[in-house]
Design an enzyme around this catalytic site. Sequence first.
Site, short mmCIF file in Angstrom:
data_model
loop_
_atom_site.label_atom_id
_atom_site.label_comp_id
_atom_site.label_asym_id
_atom_site.label_seq_id
_atom_site.Cartn_x
_atom_site.Cartn_y
_atom_site.Cartn_z
N SER A 136 0.82 -1.34 0.22
CA SER A 136 -0.19 0.19 -0.19
C SER A 136 1.26 1.38 -0.10
CB SER A 136 -0.85 0.39 0.97
OG SER A 136 -1.30 1.20 1.59
N TYR A 149 -1.97 -1.50 10.81
CA TYR A 149 -1.73 -0.93 8.74
C TYR A 149 -0.87 -1.08 8.54
CZ TYR A 149 -4.04 -1.18 4.50
OH TYR A 149 -4.63 -1.20 2.77
N1 LIG Z 1 -8.36 -0.40 -2.60
C1 LIG Z 1 -7.57 0.17 -1.30
O1 LIG Z 1 -7.18 1.25 -1.93
C2 LIG Z 1 -6.39 -0.39 -1.54
C3 LIG Z 1 -5.09 0.81 -1.58
C4 LIG Z 1 -3.85 -0.56 -0.78
C5 LIG Z 1 -3.76 -1.44 -0.41
N2 LIG Z 1 -4.69 -2.39 -0.75
C6 LIG Z 1 -4.24 -3.12 -0.66
O2 LIG Z 1 -4.33 -4.41 -1.74
C7 LIG Z 1 -5.44 -5.38 -1.08
C8 LIG Z 1 -6.94 -5.41 -1.89
O3 LIG Z 1 -7.38 -4.66 -1.53
P1 LIG Z 1 -8.67 -4.49 -2.24
O4 LIG Z 1 -9.15 -3.03 -1.51
O5 LIG Z 1 -9.44 -5.29 -3.19
O6 LIG Z 1 -9.90 -5.50 -0.79
P2 LIG Z 1 -11.23 -5.71 -0.99
O7 LIG Z 1 -11.65 -6.14 1.10
O8 LIG Z 1 -12.24 -5.39 -1.11
O9 LIG Z 1 -11.02 -7.82 -1.08
C9 LIG Z 1 -9.67 -8.40 -0.37
C10 LIG Z 1 -10.08 -9.90 -0.11
O10 LIG Z 1 -9.36 -10.52 0.74
C11 LIG Z 1 -10.02 -11.47 1.01
N3 LIG Z 1 -9.33 -11.39 2.51
C12 LIG Z 1 -9.40 -10.94 3.61
N4 LIG Z 1 -8.66 -11.65 4.31
C13 LIG Z 1 -8.53 -12.55 3.55
C14 LIG Z 1 -7.94 -13.46 4.68
N5 LIG Z 1 -7.50 -14.14 6.12
N6 LIG Z 1 -7.44 -15.06 3.95
C15 LIG Z 1 -8.06 -15.07 2.53
N7 LIG Z 1 -8.94 -14.13 2.62
C16 LIG Z 1 -9.28 -12.61 3.24
C17 LIG Z 1 -11.33 -10.56 1.03
O11 LIG Z 1 -12.56 -11.85 2.21
C18 LIG Z 1 -11.43 -9.90 0.10
O12 LIG Z 1 -12.27 -10.67 -0.72
C19 LIG Z 1 -5.23 -5.43 0.43
O13 LIG Z 1 -4.12 -5.77 0.60
C20 LIG Z 1 -5.21 -3.83 0.54
O14 LIG Z 1 -5.15 -4.21 1.37
C21 LIG Z 1 -5.78 -1.54 -0.88
C1 LIG Z 2 -7.08 7.16 2.06
C2 LIG Z 2 -5.67 7.01 1.58
C3 LIG Z 2 -4.70 7.52 2.15
C4 LIG Z 2 -6.01 5.79 1.23
C5 LIG Z 2 -4.23 5.05 1.74
C6 LIG Z 2 -4.59 3.80 1.91
C7 LIG Z 2 -5.23 2.80 1.53
C8 LIG Z 2 -4.66 1.44 1.88
O1 LIG Z 2 -6.08 0.42 2.03
O2 LIG Z 2 -3.88 0.99 2.36
C9 LIG Z 2 -6.33 2.89 0.86
O3 LIG Z 2 -7.58 2.12 2.05
C10 LIG Z 2 -6.83 4.41 0.74
O4 LIG Z 2 -7.85 4.54 2.51
#
Ligand SMILES: NC(=O)c1ccc[n+]([C@@H]2O[C@H](COP(=O)([O-])OP(=O)(O)OC[C@H]3O[C@@H](n4cnc5c(N)ncnc54)[C@H](O)[C@@H]3O)[C@@H](O)[C@H]2O)c1
Ligand SMILES: CC(C)C1=CC=C(C(=O)O)[C@@H](O)[C@H]1O
Length: 254
Positions: A136, A149
Amino acid sequence: MSRTILITGAAKGIGRAVAEDFASDAENRLILLDMDLPELQRWVDERQEQIKARVETHWANIADLPAMEAFFKTLGTQLDYVDVLVNSAGICNENEPEDLKNWHQVISVNLNGTFYVTSLCLALMPDRGRIINMSSILGRAGKVRNTAYCASKHGIVGMTKALALDLAPRQITVNAILPAWIDTPMLQGELATQAAIAGLTQEQIVRNAKKKLPMRRFIQSEEVAAMVRYLASPEAGGVTAQSLVIDGGVGLGM
Ligand SMILES: NC(=O)c1ccc[n+]([C@@H]2O[C@H](COP(=O)([O-])OP(=O)(O)OC[C@H]3O[C@@H](n4cnc5c(N)ncnc54)[C@H](O)[C@@H]3O)[C@@H](O)[C@H]2O)c1
Ligand SMILES: CC(C)C1=CC=C(C(=O)O)[C@@H](O)[C@H]1O
């Protein structure tokens, strides 16, 4: 090129978009893992017409080491190789600074779970394999009420760099993607929490959030999937130990 691709967190958001991207190639075999198996299966059933790859879905909690060991033991009897591993499963909970319970929960899933899957998958990974970890922008920056996180995502970056060096002699690349503001259920959940705290509607909080972003928009999961596709490609064979940011510029903005 026939490849087996294992994706965690494939039921929703970024993991689902990555699965959808690889699913369009009939030569691919996809092993999709998620805790939310009904949602994963529902999506696969719904997309039957578009899915060309061979797809398998499995319930998995990546934080449960004995269960993951059992899963990979069985998997090892069913296939020879996992060519590409995409670690997308993760959770995002806000916390009070002293919240030990949340710390263990978030570290267990995001950091330990990512490591468990990676280390177990390594026995099945051939030379020139690919490991892509979802960190992230918070693997590089801090955010209030996000100690656990941020620590988990910084940890993934460190793990990626060190493992990349261990695996470089085998031409296996290990990279981290650092997204922010990707339009997924995770982001919508965070915005819903913020809306409730601020006494605003979801539409108002989304509008306010977009006004503060350099590109004035959220990034789509498909844009992250394209980055994964590149890192998994033969052309990216020399790219390893890297942190690739996809955040619309927000991480460097003032
Ligand atoms: N959406 C964002 O803005 C964002 C930003 C930075 C990083 N991320 C990272 O990207 C990855 C995906 O995020 P997303 O936004 O698609 O999230 P999301 O919540 O939309 O999807 C995550 C998926 O992971 C599954 N999951 C959670 N815990 C689990 C476990 N213990 N075992 C198996 N499956 C599990 C959930 O059921 C879900 O289907 C995450 O690691 C998140 O931290 C997302
Ligand atoms: C709120 C924004 C700065 C942001 C940063 C990082 C995320 C993450 O899941 O790592 C996002 O969910 C998003 O909230």
